[in-house]
Every structure is written in C-alpha cells, then in structure tokens.
Enzyme design. Sequence first.
Site, PDB file in Angstrom:
ATOM      1  N   GLU A 143       0.826  -1.221   0.000  1.00 47.45           N
ATOM      2  CA  GLU A 143       0.000   0.000   0.000  1.00 47.45           C
ATOM      3  C   GLU A 143       0.854   1.263   0.000  1.00 47.45           C
ATOM      4  O   GLU A 143       0.344   2.376   0.086  1.00 47.45           O
ATOM      5  CB  GLU A 143      -0.947   0.010   1.210  1.00 47.45           C
ATOM      6  CG  GLU A 143      -2.129  -0.919   1.062  1.00 47.45           C
ATOM      7  CD  GLU A 143      -2.831  -0.806  -0.281  1.00 47.45           C
ATOM      8  OE1 GLU A 143      -3.188   0.322  -0.663  1.00 47.45           O
ATOM      9  OE2 GLU A 143      -3.012  -1.830  -0.946  1.00 47.45           O
ATOM     10  N   ARG A 176      20.075   8.942 -20.526  1.00 47.81           N
ATOM     11  CA  ARG A 176      20.303   9.268 -21.932  1.00 47.81           C
ATOM     12  C   ARG A 176      20.668  10.735 -22.135  1.00 47.81           C
ATOM     13  O   ARG A 176      21.097  11.130 -23.217  1.00 47.81           O
ATOM     14  CB  ARG A 176      19.110   8.857 -22.788  1.00 47.81           C
ATOM     15  CG  ARG A 176      17.844   9.607 -22.522  1.00 47.81           C
ATOM     16  CD  ARG A 176      16.656   8.902 -23.159  1.00 47.81           C
ATOM     17  NE  ARG A 176      16.694   8.874 -24.612  1.00 47.81           N
ATOM     18  CZ  ARG A 176      16.404   9.912 -25.396  1.00 47.81           C
ATOM     19  NH1 ARG A 176      16.070  11.062 -24.856  1.00 47.81           N
ATOM     20  NH2 ARG A 176      16.451   9.790 -26.708  1.00 47.81           N
ATOM     21  N   ASP A 235      14.228  15.388 -29.543  1.00 53.77           N
ATOM     22  CA  ASP A 235      13.208  14.424 -29.118  1.00 53.77           C
ATOM     23  C   ASP A 235      11.906  15.114 -28.748  1.00 53.77           C
ATOM     24  O   ASP A 235      11.900  16.291 -28.450  1.00 53.77           O
ATOM     25  CB  ASP A 235      13.660  13.719 -27.829  1.00 53.77           C
ATOM     26  CG  ASP A 235      14.588  12.590 -28.109  1.00 53.77           C
ATOM     27  OD1 ASP A 235      14.500  12.020 -29.190  1.00 53.77           O
ATOM     28  OD2 ASP A 235      15.399  12.280 -27.222  1.00 53.77           O
TER      29      ASP A 235
HETATM   30  C1  LIG Z   1       0.428  -0.314  -5.196  1.00 56.42           C
HETATM   31  S1  LIG Z   1       1.406   1.120  -5.141  1.00 56.42           S
HETATM   32  C2  LIG Z   1       0.748   1.991  -3.765  1.00 56.42           C
HETATM   33  C3  LIG Z   1      -0.291   2.936  -4.183  1.00 56.42           C
HETATM   34  C4  LIG Z   1      -0.833   3.804  -3.060  1.00 56.42           C
HETATM   35  N1  LIG Z   1      -1.703   3.076  -2.213  1.00 56.42           N
HETATM   36  C5  LIG Z   1      -1.579   4.962  -3.707  1.00 56.42           C
HETATM   37  O1  LIG Z   1      -2.719   4.784  -4.091  1.00 56.42           O
HETATM   38  O2  LIG Z   1      -0.962   6.041  -3.843  1.00 56.42           O
HETATM   39  C6  LIG Z   1       2.950   0.530  -4.541  1.00 56.42           C
HETATM   40  C7  LIG Z   1       4.146   1.379  -4.933  1.00 56.42           C
HETATM   41  O3  LIG Z   1       4.255   1.480  -6.327  1.00 56.42           O
HETATM   42  C8  LIG Z   1       4.888   2.677  -6.681  1.00 56.42           C
HETATM   43  N2  LIG Z   1       4.063   3.361  -7.681  1.00 56.42           N
HETATM   44  C9  LIG Z   1       2.826   2.988  -8.091  1.00 56.42           C
HETATM   45  N3  LIG Z   1       2.357   3.794  -9.033  1.00 56.42           N
HETATM   46  C10 LIG Z   1       3.318   4.715  -9.273  1.00 56.42           C
HETATM   47  C11 LIG Z   1       3.411   5.849 -10.146  1.00 56.42           C
HETATM   48  N4  LIG Z   1       2.426   6.185 -10.950  1.00 56.42           N
HETATM   49  N5  LIG Z   1       4.547   6.580 -10.115  1.00 56.42           N
HETATM   50  C12 LIG Z   1       5.552   6.254  -9.267  1.00 56.42           C
HETATM   51  N6  LIG Z   1       5.516   5.201  -8.418  1.00 56.42           N
HETATM   52  C13 LIG Z   1       4.421   4.449  -8.412  1.00 56.42           C
HETATM   53  C14 LIG Z   1       5.086   3.487  -5.408  1.00 56.42           C
HETATM   54  O4  LIG Z   1       6.438   3.351  -5.015  1.00 56.42           O
HETATM   55  C15 LIG Z   1       4.135   2.807  -4.445  1.00 56.42           C
HETATM   56  O5  LIG Z   1       4.584   2.912  -3.115  1.00 56.42           O
END
Ligand SMILES: C[S@@+](CC[C@H](N)C(=O)[O-])C[C@H]1O[C@@H](n2cnc3c(N)ncnc32)[C@H](O)[C@@H]1O
Length: 241
Positions: free
Chosen positions: A113, A150, A165
């Site tokens: 989470e 890059r 780009d």
């Molecule tokens: C299942 S997600 C947790 C989502 C969190 N409960 C929320 O709704 O904000 C688990 C991890 O994936 C990463 N993550 C998920 N989506 C992301 C995004 N769009 N950008 C960056 N990191 C992401 C983050 O590090 C997060 O702690």
Amino acid sequence: MLRYTVLTLFPRLIQPWTEEALLAKAIQRGLIQIDIRDIRDYAPGKHRQVDDYPYGGGAGMVLRPDVVLGAIEDQLPADEVILLTPAGEPFRQPLAEELAAKEHLVLVSGRYEGIDARVENFVTREVSIGDFVLMGGEVAALAVIEATARLVPGVLGDPESHRLDSFSWGLLDYPQYTRPPEFRGLKVPEVLTSGHHGKVAEWRRREALRRTLERRPELLKSAPLTEEDLRWLAELDEEAE
Ligand SMILES: C[S@@+](CC[C@H](N)C(=O)[O-])C[C@H]1O[C@@H](n2cnc3c(N)ncnc32)[C@H](O)[C@@H]1O
C-alpha cells in the site's frame, strides 16, 4: 558520472535492466553507475519484517518507516532522495534534465500500500511517472533512470538525437521514416528525399507543430514558439476547419 542507488524489495527486477543495451554500455564506459540495495537488509530481527498493518485499518500492508529510512540514510549524502509515488509531482522532461545534471540520485521504490507517510519528511522529492497505479516503484525508478541517463553527455552516440526528441523542444517529435520509400502503398513524404536541408527542417518543425496541435494541444501553451510557428499554427487551424 551520474550515480543512482535504487532502494527496492526486489533487486532482481532492476538488475537485468542494467545489463543490456545503452545502460549497460554507459555503465561499462563509466558514465553512470547503478547500485541496487535491498530494503529488507535494513529490517531488524530474525524475521526481517519490512511491513506492518495500516493504522486505522484497511486492506494491505504499509512499509515501515524505520526500515525505509535506514536504507535511505545509509546512502547519504545524496543530491536527491526521490520517493516514487503516484501522489508525487509528474515526471516530465524538464525534471529529467534537472536530475541528469546531478551526481547521486537515490530512488526509493515502494510496494504494497506504499510507505509510511512520515518518510516523506526525509526525501527531497516525490515523483510520479503517470496517473496510474503500478504494483511497485521499480518500473518508475527505471523510467527515471532511462530518461535521465540518456541525457548524460556521452551516453547517446549522437548528442543531437535527444535535442530534438519529443518534449525536449516543448513539442512532440516530428514523424520519422526509413526505407523503403514506399510501404504498403504508403509513401515517404517527398521533401525528405529532396536533399534540401532547409526544406526538411521546415517540414519537420511544421509536422511537430501539427502533431502537438492534434494530440497534445496543451503543450503549445508553454512551448517556445516563433512568429513563424504561430503563423503555421494559424494555417493548420484553418486547414482543420
Ligand atoms: C500499489 S502502489 C501503492 C499505491 C498507493 N496506495 C496509492 O494509491 O498512492 C505501490 C508502490 O508502487 C509505486 N508506484 C505505483 N504507481 C506509481 C506511479 N504512478 N509513479 C511512481 N511510483 C508508483 C510506489 O512506489 C508505491 O509505493
């Protein structure tokens, strides 16, 4: 040299990515360095428990602040400690350019989470790679690495290739073509085979404006546009009517 440290519960998701293609070459040539650290190594006790139940109840588990902060503090000093989270600032090309100029980036990937919110007080930024939720931060960390590495001088063979780009000049990229000159009845635009550099450059700028207008018109508000660009855009608008 730009050094990255990725903090993750799944080091083996990151490792293979660093062993292929341009990233592997950049590492070999000493232009970048990618270190991967297992967050679990910072968990105390025999069971090395990294997560716990959320206060207030609800589904899933939350990464413990002491464990994640232990992993972060072991990497200090760093220019930036970046928490990957869907709640972070959107990752865009200008941020990639800013980060590419640093020396040491720590990328913190969450799972489950997410990470106990108190860790936000110990990072320099929170970054999201888009308005969707991944299962973990590893792909987000790799996206930041790909986009910044890059830009490090010497990583791309031809430094011109990123100057034009998508996004680097505030517009989407112009369409690119290669051989054959005709494919399934579709011809390469004649101007590109004319050998006239001025006309090619003009066509490309115009097509980049056309694509941006059609696909991402909001980018035009902040793109540096010349008088001529504005004239073309007005013409494109007329064409569309
Ligand atoms: C299942 S997600 C947790 C989502 C969190 N409960 C929320 O709704 O904000 C688990 C991890 O994936 C990463 N993550 C998920 N989506 C992301 C995004 N769009 N950008 C960056 N990191 C992401 C983050 O590090 C997060 O702690």
